[in-house]
Design a protein around this motif. Structure first.
Motif, PDB file in Angstrom:
ATOM      1  N   PHE A   1       3.171  10.459 -16.589  1.00 57.60           N
ATOM      2  CA  PHE A   1       4.353   9.901 -15.923  1.00 57.60           C
ATOM      3  C   PHE A   1       5.351   9.379 -16.954  1.00 57.60           C
ATOM      4  CE2 PHE A   1       6.847   6.436 -14.184  1.00 57.60           C
ATOM      5  CZ  PHE A   1       7.341   6.980 -13.012  1.00 57.60           C
ATOM      6  N   ASN A   2       4.845   8.633 -17.930  1.00 57.98           N
ATOM      7  CA  ASN A   2       5.733   8.095 -18.965  1.00 57.98           C
ATOM      8  C   ASN A   2       6.437   9.202 -19.737  1.00 57.98           C
ATOM      9  OD1 ASN A   2       5.445   5.304 -18.540  1.00 57.98           O
ATOM     10  ND2 ASN A   2       3.646   5.169 -19.843  1.00 57.98           N
ATOM     11  N   ALA A   3       5.688  10.242 -20.077  1.00 62.24           N
ATOM     12  CA  ALA A   3       6.261  11.343 -20.861  1.00 62.24           C
ATOM     13  C   ALA A   3       7.332  12.088 -20.077  1.00 62.24           C
ATOM     14  CB  ALA A   3       5.158  12.305 -21.287  1.00 62.24           C
ATOM     15  N   ARG A   4       7.068  12.330 -18.801  1.00 65.67           N
ATOM     16  CA  ARG A   4       8.000  13.095 -17.970  1.00 65.67           C
ATOM     17  C   ARG A   4       9.255  12.303 -17.616  1.00 65.67           C
ATOM     18  NH1 ARG A   4       6.001  17.722 -15.449  1.00 65.67           N
ATOM     19  NH2 ARG A   4       3.840  18.218 -16.016  1.00 65.67           N
TER      20      ARG A   4
ATOM     21  N   PRO B   1       0.289  17.354 -12.017  1.00 67.02           N
ATOM     22  CA  PRO B   1      -0.201  17.939 -13.266  1.00 67.02           C
ATOM     23  C   PRO B   1      -1.539  17.388 -13.749  1.00 67.02           C
ATOM     24  CG  PRO B   1       2.127  17.423 -13.445  1.00 67.02           C
ATOM     25  CD  PRO B   1       1.661  16.820 -12.167  1.00 67.02           C
ATOM     26  N   VAL B   2      -1.764  16.094 -13.538  1.00 64.57           N
ATOM     27  CA  VAL B   2      -2.987  15.488 -14.068  1.00 64.57           C
ATOM     28  C   VAL B   2      -4.185  15.751 -13.172  1.00 64.57           C
ATOM     29  CG1 VAL B   2      -4.106  13.329 -14.734  1.00 64.57           C
ATOM     30  CG2 VAL B   2      -1.716  13.735 -15.323  1.00 64.57           C
ATOM     31  N   ASN B   3      -4.082  15.417 -11.891  1.00 62.73           N
ATOM     32  CA  ASN B   3      -5.209  15.634 -10.995  1.00 62.73           C
ATOM     33  C   ASN B   3      -5.447  17.122 -10.754  1.00 62.73           C
ATOM     34  OD1 ASN B   3      -6.090  12.861 -10.272  1.00 62.73           O
ATOM     35  ND2 ASN B   3      -3.972  12.699  -9.596  1.00 62.73           N
ATOM     36  N   GLY B   4      -4.363  17.902 -10.788  1.00 61.98           N
ATOM     37  CA  GLY B   4      -4.531  19.354 -10.697  1.00 61.98           C
ATOM     38  C   GLY B   4      -5.284  19.888 -11.903  1.00 61.98           C
ATOM     39  N   GLY B   5      -4.920  19.377 -13.088  1.00 60.83           N
ATOM     40  CA  GLY B   5      -5.625  19.767 -14.303  1.00 60.83           C
ATOM     41  C   GLY B   5      -7.084  19.360 -14.256  1.00 60.83           C
ATOM     42  N   ARG B   6      -7.324  18.174 -13.728  1.00 61.84           N
ATOM     43  CA  ARG B   6      -8.710  17.711 -13.601  1.00 61.84           C
ATOM     44  C   ARG B   6      -9.482  18.601 -12.621  1.00 61.84           C
ATOM     45  NH1 ARG B   6     -10.850  11.578 -11.992  1.00 61.84           N
ATOM     46  NH2 ARG B   6     -12.964  11.868 -12.819  1.00 61.84           N
ATOM     47  N   GLY B   7      -8.785  19.051 -11.572  1.00 58.71           N
ATOM     48  CA  GLY B   7      -9.414  19.965 -10.618  1.00 58.71           C
ATOM     49  C   GLY B   7      -9.814  21.269 -11.278  1.00 58.71           C
ATOM     50  N   LEU B   8      -8.948  21.787 -12.136  1.00 50.73           N
ATOM     51  CA  LEU B   8      -9.259  23.037 -12.847  1.00 50.73           C
ATOM     52  C   LEU B   8     -10.402  22.833 -13.834  1.00 50.73           C
ATOM     53  CD1 LEU B   8      -5.628  24.332 -13.475  1.00 50.73           C
ATOM     54  CD2 LEU B   8      -7.306  25.272 -11.866  1.00 50.73           C
ATOM     55  N   LEU B   9     -10.432  21.683 -14.502  1.00 49.87           N
ATOM     56  CA  LEU B   9     -11.551  21.383 -15.394  1.00 49.87           C
ATOM     57  C   LEU B   9     -12.862  21.321 -14.615  1.00 49.87           C
ATOM     58  CD1 LEU B   9     -10.065  18.650 -17.781  1.00 49.87           C
ATOM     59  CD2 LEU B   9     -10.612  21.028 -18.346  1.00 49.87           C
TER      60      LEU B   9
ATOM     61  N   ILE C   1       0.823  -1.207   0.000  1.00 51.01           N
ATOM     62  CA  ILE C   1       0.000   0.000   0.000  1.00 51.01           C
ATOM     63  C   ILE C   1       0.860   1.261   0.000  1.00 51.01           C
ATOM     64  CG2 ILE C   1      -1.726   1.319   1.290  1.00 51.01           C
ATOM     65  CD1 ILE C   1      -2.782  -1.247  -0.050  1.00 51.01           C
ATOM     66  N   PHE C   2       0.476   2.216  -0.854  1.00 50.73           N
ATOM     67  CA  PHE C   2       1.154   3.508  -0.949  1.00 50.73           C
ATOM     68  C   PHE C   2       0.156   4.628  -0.651  1.00 50.73           C
ATOM     69  CE2 PHE C   2       3.728   0.681  -3.446  1.00 50.73           C
ATOM     70  CZ  PHE C   2       5.041   1.135  -3.281  1.00 50.73           C
ATOM     71  N   SER C   3       0.664   5.716  -0.099  1.00 52.73           N
ATOM     72  CA  SER C   3      -0.203   6.858   0.220  1.00 52.73           C
ATOM     73  C   SER C   3      -0.056   7.988  -0.790  1.00 52.73           C
ATOM     74  CB  SER C   3       0.111   7.386   1.628  1.00 52.73           C
ATOM     75  OG  SER C   3       1.458   7.827   1.697  1.00 52.73           O
ATOM     76  N   ASP C   4       0.865   7.827  -1.737  1.00 54.40           N
ATOM     77  CA  ASP C   4       1.079   8.880  -2.732  1.00 54.40           C
ATOM     78  C   ASP C   4       0.882   8.322  -4.137  1.00 54.40           C
ATOM     79  OD1 ASP C   4       3.682   7.427  -2.575  1.00 54.40           O
ATOM     80  OD2 ASP C   4       4.225   8.884  -4.113  1.00 54.40           O
ATOM     81  N   PHE C   5       0.932   9.209  -5.136  1.00 55.48           N
ATOM     82  CA  PHE C   5       0.672   8.816  -6.515  1.00 55.48           C
ATOM     83  C   PHE C   5       1.948   8.650  -7.347  1.00 55.48           C
ATOM     84  CE2 PHE C   5      -3.781  10.954  -6.557  1.00 55.48           C
ATOM     85  CZ  PHE C   5      -4.332   9.794  -6.042  1.00 55.48           C
ATOM     86  N   ILE C   6       3.103   8.874  -6.764  1.00 53.42           N
ATOM     87  CA  ILE C   6       4.342   8.822  -7.546  1.00 53.42           C
ATOM     88  C   ILE C   6       5.108   7.509  -7.345  1.00 53.42           C
ATOM     89  CG2 ILE C   6       6.546   9.949  -8.031  1.00 53.42           C
ATOM     90  CD1 ILE C   6       4.065  11.543  -8.874  1.00 53.42           C
ATOM     91  N   GLN C   7       5.289   7.127  -6.097  1.00 52.17           N
ATOM     92  CA  GLN C   7       6.127   5.963  -5.804  1.00 52.17           C
ATOM     93  C   GLN C   7       5.661   4.650  -6.428  1.00 52.17           C
ATOM     94  OE1 GLN C   7       9.223   5.604  -4.424  1.00 52.17           O
ATOM     95  NE2 GLN C   7       9.192   7.826  -4.750  1.00 52.17           N
ATOM     96  N   PRO C   8       4.352   4.388  -6.543  1.00 53.40           N
ATOM     97  CA  PRO C   8       3.967   3.113  -7.160  1.00 53.40           C
ATOM     98  C   PRO C   8       4.506   2.958  -8.586  1.00 53.40           C
ATOM     99  CG  PRO C   8       2.105   4.048  -5.997  1.00 53.40           C
ATOM    100  CD  PRO C   8       3.174   5.107  -5.992  1.00 53.40           C
ATOM    101  N   ASN C   9       4.603   4.058  -9.328  1.00 53.12           N
ATOM    102  CA  ASN C   9       5.183   3.991 -10.676  1.00 53.12           C
ATOM    103  C   ASN C   9       6.707   3.925 -10.625  1.00 53.12           C
ATOM    104  OD1 ASN C   9       2.945   3.831 -12.324  1.00 53.12           O
ATOM    105  ND2 ASN C   9       2.749   6.041 -12.575  1.00 53.12           N
TER     106      ASN C   9
END
Length: 271
Positions: free
Chosen positions: A88-91, A132-140, A58-66
Motif C-alpha cells: 500500500f505504501n509503495a503504490r 496484489p498481496v493476498n492474491g500473491g499469497r493465494g498463488l503461493l 468496522i470495515f469490510s474491505d482491505f483498502i479503506q482502513p488505510n
C-alpha cells in the motif's frame, strides 16, 4: 446555608466528573469485524480506565482502513500484515508504520465440493483474492499444494519485502485450472459456485466456516511474524502516549489469553 452548600457540592462534583469524561482522549481505529474488532472490544474497557476513548470503526474491505488513516479520518487501524502495508505504501507513496504485532491468522484452501485435493478435476475453477498481496499469497498456496508452479524467483515469504507472484508469473498449470481473482470479502459467498478457494482467515471467521474442514491450513507461524496482523498508525503518531497505551494493551498477557480462549486455536497470538 446547608442546602446551598449541598447543592454547590453536587454541582462541583458534576463539573469534576464532566471534566474527567472530557479528559478521555478519543482514538478512532479501523478494523475488520473479527477477530480484530473482537480483540479491540476486549481491550476497550481497560483503555477507558487509562483515559483512552477507543472508538472502533468496522470495515469490510482491505483498502479503506488505510485510505482513511492517510486522510486522517482514522487515528490508526488494525487489520493487516506488513506485506500488505508495504505494498500500500509503495503504490500510494505513503509511509504508514506498523507498531506492534498482535495475532496471526490462517490462510486456507477451502471447498464445499470436494473433500480432498486429489479430487480436484482438470479445468476446475479456483478463486483467489484480487489484491496484489493476498492474491500473491493465494498463488503461493497453490504452488505449495503443487497445483501450479511459479516462475523462478518466487518462494514462500521469508521477510515482508519479498516479491509476491501475480497470475502472469504462473509457469505451469497441469490441471488447466481456471484461476479467477475476486475481492477477498466475497470469496466465502462464492464457495457453492466454485471448486476451490484460497481464503483469508478473518473472512473464514466472519462467514462462520468450519476451519477444520479446510483442505489445507497455512498457519503462518513462521517465527518471523511476516503474516502477523499489526496495529498501524501514521509515522508522526507512533510514539504518542495514546498509541503506546493501545500497543501495550494489545500485547499484554491478558490479551494473549483472551485470543487463545476466545478463538480456540483458530488464530494465534503474535507476541
Amino acid at each position: 446555608m446547608k442546602s446551598t452548600f449541598v447543592i454547590s457540592a453536587i454541582l462541583g462534583a458534576g463539573v469534576l466528573f464532566s471534566s474527567l469524561v472530557q479528559a478521555a482522549e478519543k482514538f478512532v481505529i479501523g478494523a475488520s469485524s473479527t477477530p480484530h474488532g473482537v480483540i479491540l472490544e476486549h481491550i476497550k474497557p481497560k483503555l477507558a480506565k487509562q483515559g483512552v476513548d477507543l472508538q472502533i470503526k468496522i470495515f469490510s474491505d482491505f483498502i479503506q482502513p488505510n485510505v482513511q488513516l492517510v486522510n486522517k479520518n482514522l487515528d490508526g487501524n488494525y487489520y493487516q500484515y506488513r506485506p500488505f502495508l508495504n505494498d500500500f505504501n509503495a503504490r500510494n507513496k505513503t509511509n504508514l508504520v506498523a507498531v506492534v504485532p498482535v495475532h496471526i491468522e490462517p490462510f486456507v484452501a477451502y471447498s464445499k465440493k470436494i473433500k480432498s485435493l486429489n479430487e480436484l478435476k482438470n479445468g476446475a475453477t479456483v478463486i483467489i483474492p484480487n489484491d496484489p498481496v493476498n492474491g500473491g499469497r493465494g498463488l503461493l498456496l497453490l504452488a505449495k499444494l503443487k497445483l501450479i508452479t511459479l516462475k523462478p524467483g518466487f518462494h514462500q515469504l521469508k521477510k515482508p519485502t519479498d516479491k509476491l507472484p501475480t497470475i502472469k508469473d504462473i509457469a505451469t498449470n497441469p490441471k488447466k485450472l481456471k484461476i479467477k481473482e475476486l475481492e477477498s470479502a466475497i470469496l466465502p459467498r462464492m464457495l457453492d459456485q466454485v471448486d476451490l478457494a484460497a481464503l483469508n482467515g478473518n473472512y473464514v471467521l466472519e462467514a462462520k466456516l468450519d476451519l477444520k474442514k479446510s483442505l489445507y491450513i497455512e498457519r503462518g507461524q513462521d517465527g518471523t511474524n511476516v503474516w502477523a496482523e499489526y496495529l498501524v498508525v501514521r509515522p508522526e503518531d507512533k510514539n504518542k502516549p495514546v498509541v503506546q497505551k493501545i500497543a501495550k494493551a494489545l500485547n499484554e498477557p491478558d490479551t494473549r489469553q483472551f485470543i487463545l480462549k476466545q478463538f480456540k486455536g483458530e488464530i494465534f497470538p503474535a507476541f
